[in-house]
Design an enzyme around this catalytic site. Structure first.
Site, mmCIF file in Angstrom:
data_model
loop_
_atom_site.group_PDB
_atom_site.id
_atom_site.type_symbol
_atom_site.label_atom_id
_atom_site.label_comp_id
_atom_site.label_asym_id
_atom_site.label_seq_id
_atom_site.Cartn_x
_atom_site.Cartn_y
_atom_site.Cartn_z
ATOM 1 N N LYS A 79 22.028 15.326 51.607
ATOM 2 C CA LYS A 79 22.854 14.304 50.950
ATOM 3 C C LYS A 79 22.511 12.840 51.265
ATOM 4 O O LYS A 79 21.736 12.229 50.555
ATOM 5 C CB LYS A 79 24.330 14.607 51.203
ATOM 6 C CG LYS A 79 24.770 15.910 50.501
ATOM 7 C CD LYS A 79 26.255 16.020 50.323
ATOM 8 C CE LYS A 79 26.625 17.122 49.348
ATOM 9 N NZ LYS A 79 26.955 18.406 49.912
ATOM 10 N N ASP A 90 25.410 22.442 60.341
ATOM 11 C CA ASP A 90 25.154 21.919 58.996
ATOM 12 C C ASP A 90 25.746 20.511 58.916
ATOM 13 O O ASP A 90 26.958 20.333 58.839
ATOM 14 C CB ASP A 90 25.798 22.865 57.965
ATOM 15 C CG ASP A 90 25.573 22.424 56.518
ATOM 16 O OD1 ASP A 90 25.151 21.269 56.295
ATOM 17 O OD2 ASP A 90 25.835 23.241 55.612
ATOM 18 N N PHE A 107 31.024 25.811 53.484
ATOM 19 C CA PHE A 107 30.176 25.674 52.300
ATOM 20 C C PHE A 107 28.755 25.348 52.749
ATOM 21 O O PHE A 107 28.543 24.363 53.458
ATOM 22 C CB PHE A 107 30.669 24.581 51.348
ATOM 23 C CG PHE A 107 29.822 24.484 50.101
ATOM 24 C CD1 PHE A 107 30.050 25.331 49.029
ATOM 25 C CD2 PHE A 107 28.767 23.587 50.020
ATOM 26 C CE1 PHE A 107 29.242 25.285 47.885
ATOM 27 C CE2 PHE A 107 27.954 23.533 48.883
ATOM 28 C CZ PHE A 107 28.201 24.371 47.818
#
Ligand SMILES: *Cc1c(COP(=O)(O)O)cnc(C)c1O
Length: 401
Positions: free
Chosen positions: A251, A222, A135
């Site tokens: 995040k 990532d 993702f």
């Protein structure tokens, strides 16, 4: 308690099927709704609230910053960009940072770096290796890199130039790329998050690093979800003892204030020159101050070590309680990024747990995911177990034939 009643929001696009509670207040690892009900937050806004809610030091820094300067254009300098960039380079061993405001933006910048890297080598149609179940976000390019047909359906045509392989299989990576002169980068999450909490093995990560060196590809990791201390090291790939060339973050970086970053090593740090990339909000004073204060607090409070300790405790306790429960497949993860995989879709556990005073998520249909704040105490870790286990048991009992 009537949490089944839907909360109407007729003017809001229905991109999320939200839990019918309205949260209004938070302190530490707890939040309260507008009915005064209390919840233990084992989700932290999806790995965002590193310091929990309303951390006094972060609140003071942000209040101070808001009263001075929230935003100026990237056309000017301000005092917070360089210190945060330096802090990230120091902790990652990398060289330069580009700031943006979200995870997909960080990944978008990484993909642009990969293409620039390829074009600089005379490759007109650069290709990037990506992974099954990955993702990377919801923009057209990052959803194309994502390995989940549900994220892509309805938004075709996808961006071209991606090669997809399974995780933890070096031979598959070699087979998929052997003889292809257009490959420029390999791009993965050190621990797949939305895909169901699947860690990439340290040996595999080190193997890909070696292959990237051998073939002059960029290794792009990532760390949007698994980075910023969550696994007990600053970045999850550090468990493999290697450095990537490009590392997107977001995040947890601002502990709730929107901020993203791409950190690059020497192979990629000079690729962007004026005019190549940019974003209006990227690295503004409020966001970068939030990032810098978050890092300082994490160090002053020993939160990396805490994430490792409480995470190991949570994992051990959950496994002890659930290992012999029929329907539980596995408990896995690293630090405070933990997945409990069941043998069946279990999305309704989100509402069941909320009713029991616990915020969790379910991802990839069958995986209960825990991403609590890194300030989690031993008592709060035990409380997560005490609240979650009966809900999992009851759900499995009721849904067994
Ligand atoms: C959440 C996430 C993203 C997307 O971040 P947004 O801020 O939602 O755009 C990208 N990559 C990973 C690994 C993520 O977990």
């Amino acid at each position: 308690m009537n949490t089944d009643a839907l909360i109407p929001e007729p003017h809001v696009m229905s991109t999320y099927s939200r839990v019918p509670i309205r949260l209004t207040y938070g302190r530490g690892c707890r939040v309260w709704d507008d009915q005064g009900r209390e919840y233990l937050d084992a989700l932290a806004g999806i790995a965002v609230n590193t310091l929990g809610h309303a951390h006094p030091r972060l609140v003071r820094a942000l209040q101070d910053q808001v009263a001075q300067l929230i935003h100026v254009s990237n056309y000017y300098h301000h005092p917070w960009t360089e210190p945060l960039a330096a802090a990230l380079c120091e902790r990652s061993g990398l060289a330069k940072v580009f700031f943006c405001s979200s995870g997909l933006e960080a990944n978008e910048a990484a993909l642009k770096l990969a293409r620039k890297f390829g074009h600089a080598k005379g490759i007109a149609r650069p290709e990037v290796v990506v992974y099954e179940r990955a993702f990377h976000g919801r923009s057209i390019a990052t959803l194309s890199a994502t390995g989940n047909p549900k994220v892509q359906a309805g938004f075709e045509p996808l961006v071209e130039g991606f090669i997809r392989v399974p995780i933890n299989d070096l031979e598959a990576l070699r087979r998929a790329t052997d003889g292809n002169p257009n490959v420029v980068a390999v791009f993965f999450e050190a621990i797949q998050g939305e895909g169901g909490v699947h860690p990439l093995e340290p040996d595999y990560i080190a193997g890909v690093r070696a292959l990237c060196d051998e073939r002059d590809w960029l290794l792009m990791i990532d760390e949007v979800q698994c980075g910023m201390g969550r696994t007990g090291k600053w970045f999850a790939h550090q468990w493999a003892g290697i450095r990537p060339d490009v590392m997107p973050l977001a995040k947890g970086l601002g502990s709730g204030v929107p901020i993203g970053a791409v950190v690059a090593g020497p192979k990629a740090a000079e690729l962007f020159q004026p005019g190549h990339h940019g974003t209006t909000f990227g690295g503004n004073p409020l966001a970068t101050r939030a990032g810098l204060e978050t890092i300082r607090i994490m160090e002053d409070e020993g939160l990396l070590a805490n994430a490792a300790t409480q995470g190991q405790h949570l994992l051990t306790q959950l496994w002890a309680e659930l290992r012999n429960v029929p329907g539980v497949r596995e408990v896995r993860g690293k630090g405070l990024m933990i997945g409990v995989e069941l043998d069946r879709p279990c999305g309704e556990l989100v509402l069941r747990c909320a009713k029991a005073g616990l915020l969790i998520s379910v991802t990839s249909e069958r995986v209960v995911r825990l991403l609590p704040p890194l300030i989690l105490s031993r008592a709060e870790a035990d409380e997560i177990v005490a609240k979650l286990v009966p809900q999992v048991r009851a759900f499995l009992d009721e849904t067994s034939a």
